[in-house]
Design a protein around this motif. Sequence first.
Motif, PDB file in Angstrom:
ATOM      1  N   TRP A  93      10.978  11.261  -0.847  1.00 40.38           N
ATOM      2  CA  TRP A  93      10.540  12.577  -1.343  1.00 40.38           C
ATOM      3  C   TRP A  93       9.030  12.723  -1.196  1.00 40.38           C
ATOM      4  O   TRP A  93       8.536  13.735  -0.693  1.00 40.38           O
ATOM      5  N   ALA A  94       8.290  11.709  -1.634  1.00 44.42           N
ATOM      6  CA  ALA A  94       6.830  11.785  -1.604  1.00 44.42           C
ATOM      7  C   ALA A  94       6.296  11.879  -0.178  1.00 44.42           C
ATOM      8  O   ALA A  94       5.326  12.601   0.079  1.00 44.42           O
ATOM      9  N   SER A  95       6.937  11.183   0.747  1.00 41.54           N
ATOM     10  CA  SER A  95       6.437  11.146   2.124  1.00 41.54           C
ATOM     11  C   SER A  95       6.591  12.476   2.851  1.00 41.54           C
ATOM     12  O   SER A  95       5.979  12.677   3.890  1.00 41.54           O
ATOM     13  N   ARG A  96       7.398  13.369   2.307  1.00 43.84           N
ATOM     14  CA  ARG A  96       7.627  14.648   2.966  1.00 43.84           C
ATOM     15  C   ARG A  96       6.563  15.690   2.625  1.00 43.84           C
ATOM     16  O   ARG A  96       6.548  16.779   3.179  1.00 43.84           O
ATOM     17  N   GLU A  97       5.649  15.340   1.742  1.00 36.93           N
ATOM     18  CA  GLU A  97       4.546  16.261   1.452  1.00 36.93           C
ATOM     19  C   GLU A  97       3.615  16.309   2.666  1.00 36.93           C
ATOM     20  O   GLU A  97       3.526  15.338   3.417  1.00 36.93           O
ATOM     21  N   PRO A  98       2.929  17.445   2.877  1.00 33.16           N
ATOM     22  CA  PRO A  98       2.092  17.587   4.076  1.00 33.16           C
ATOM     23  C   PRO A  98       1.143  16.405   4.270  1.00 33.16           C
ATOM     24  O   PRO A  98       0.473  15.964   3.337  1.00 33.16           O
ATOM     25  N   ASN A  99       1.134  15.883   5.472  1.00 25.51           N
ATOM     26  CA  ASN A  99       0.254  14.786   5.883  1.00 25.51           C
ATOM     27  C   ASN A  99       0.426  13.527   5.033  1.00 25.51           C
ATOM     28  O   ASN A  99      -0.502  12.730   4.932  1.00 25.51           O
ATOM     29  N   ASN A 100       1.584  13.379   4.403  1.00 25.96           N
ATOM     30  CA  ASN A 100       1.845  12.209   3.560  1.00 25.96           C
ATOM     31  C   ASN A 100       0.732  12.018   2.528  1.00 25.96           C
ATOM     32  O   ASN A 100       0.368  10.908   2.157  1.00 25.96           O
ATOM     33  N   GLN A 101       0.177  13.127   2.051  1.00 19.26           N
ATOM     34  CA  GLN A 101      -1.022  13.107   1.212  1.00 19.26           C
ATOM     35  C   GLN A 101      -0.861  12.381  -0.121  1.00 19.26           C
ATOM     36  O   GLN A 101      -1.851  11.943  -0.714  1.00 19.26           O
ATOM     37  N   LEU A 102       0.351  12.250  -0.624  1.00 23.79           N
ATOM     38  CA  LEU A 102       0.541  11.604  -1.919  1.00 23.79           C
ATOM     39  C   LEU A 102       0.604  10.086  -1.828  1.00 23.79           C
ATOM     40  O   LEU A 102       0.462   9.400  -2.841  1.00 23.79           O
ATOM     41  N   LEU A 103       0.800   9.561  -0.631  1.00 26.44           N
ATOM     42  CA  LEU A 103       0.946   8.117  -0.464  1.00 26.44           C
ATOM     43  C   LEU A 103      -0.106   7.505   0.441  1.00 26.44           C
ATOM     44  O   LEU A 103      -0.573   6.392   0.189  1.00 26.44           O
ATOM     45  N   SER A 104      -0.483   8.181   1.487  1.00 32.20           N
ATOM     46  CA  SER A 104      -1.360   7.608   2.500  1.00 32.20           C
ATOM     47  C   SER A 104      -2.668   7.092   1.907  1.00 32.20           C
ATOM     48  O   SER A 104      -3.381   7.811   1.223  1.00 32.20           O
ATOM     49  N   GLY A 105      -2.938   5.823   2.167  1.00 31.43           N
ATOM     50  CA  GLY A 105      -4.185   5.209   1.730  1.00 31.43           C
ATOM     51  C   GLY A 105      -4.167   4.666   0.311  1.00 31.43           C
ATOM     52  O   GLY A 105      -5.157   4.088  -0.137  1.00 31.43           O
ATOM     53  N   LYS A 106      -3.063   4.845  -0.405  1.00 31.49           N
ATOM     54  CA  LYS A 106      -2.998   4.403  -1.796  1.00 31.49           C
ATOM     55  C   LYS A 106      -2.737   2.905  -1.896  1.00 31.49           C
ATOM     56  O   LYS A 106      -1.880   2.362  -1.220  1.00 31.49           O
ATOM     57  N   PRO A 107      -3.472   2.217  -2.791  1.00 30.82           N
ATOM     58  CA  PRO A 107      -3.179   0.815  -3.064  1.00 30.82           C
ATOM     59  C   PRO A 107      -1.873   0.695  -3.836  1.00 30.82           C
ATOM     60  O   PRO A 107      -1.534   1.570  -4.640  1.00 30.82           O
ATOM     61  N   VAL A 108      -1.162  -0.404  -3.607  1.00 28.50           N
ATOM     62  CA  VAL A 108       0.115  -0.619  -4.278  1.00 28.50           C
ATOM     63  C   VAL A 108       0.299  -2.109  -4.566  1.00 28.50           C
ATOM     64  O   VAL A 108      -0.046  -2.944  -3.742  1.00 28.50           O
ATOM     65  N   ALA A 109       0.806  -2.386  -5.758  1.00 27.11           N
ATOM     66  CA  ALA A 109       1.222  -3.745  -6.106  1.00 27.11           C
ATOM     67  C   ALA A 109       2.743  -3.736  -6.215  1.00 27.11           C
ATOM     68  O   ALA A 109       3.332  -2.740  -6.661  1.00 27.11           O
ATOM     69  N   ILE A 110       3.357  -4.838  -5.799  1.00 27.99           N
ATOM     70  CA  ILE A 110       4.819  -4.923  -5.764  1.00 27.99           C
ATOM     71  C   ILE A 110       5.267  -6.124  -6.593  1.00 27.99           C
ATOM     72  O   ILE A 110       4.684  -7.202  -6.495  1.00 27.99           O
ATOM     73  N   MET A 111       6.297  -5.906  -7.375  1.00 29.90           N
ATOM     74  CA  MET A 111       6.923  -6.980  -8.144  1.00 29.90           C
ATOM     75  C   MET A 111       8.412  -6.740  -8.135  1.00 29.90           C
ATOM     76  O   MET A 111       8.857  -5.649  -7.752  1.00 29.90           O
ATOM     77  N   GLY A 112       9.176  -7.714  -8.541  1.00 25.19           N
ATOM     78  CA  GLY A 112      10.608  -7.479  -8.587  1.00 25.19           C
ATOM     79  C   GLY A 112      11.378  -8.610  -9.229  1.00 25.19           C
ATOM     80  O   GLY A 112      10.943  -9.756  -9.238  1.00 25.19           O
TER      81      GLY A 112
END
Length: 183
Positions: A93-112
């Motif tokens: 859903w987030a990636s479909r925003e224009p120019n991937n503006q909500l995700l591109s360049g954002k730092p992310v930490a992953i756990m699981g």
Amino acid sequence: MNHPIQVLAISGSLRAKSTNTGLLNYAQAQAPAGIEITIADLKELPFYNADLTTKPSAVQNLLTQLAAADALLLACPEYNYSMAPALKNALDWASREPNNQLLSGKPVAIMGSGGGMGSSRAQYHLRQVCVFLNLHPLNKPEVFCNAFANTFDQNGVLIDERIQGLIREQLLSLQAWVEQLRK
């Protein structure tokens, strides 16, 4: 004046007593000074469908939270050697925003948390998705947690001190990673 780093935490599990959400709850409670963690709720998020002409309110809420976030904290369960569909759907859903503006360049930490290898395979699949979305995953420390080794209580609350320490370390590393990427 420095503003706190806004971190949006997303659990790929929808269960009420999810151990992955338990990891995020612990992280939220132990966030170091300078970090504020909000946990997204994906329970009402519909599957991505390009035919929807109006975004449902659950989608709008998630997109608003993503827009306000400086970084992401993703709890990645492992389903059939890969990531859970709820987490992938949120990213779709987030990636479909224009120019991937909500995700591109954002730092992310992953756990699981999961069985056996503690979601390691799913986390590596998620890292592949991060490449395409231009997210910037933190490399270390990695948090792989066996959900069935007395790591959580019966309500999904994290009780393992080693994993608790890894999460605190990961949050400090995420904080430093955000600052480094801001330069």
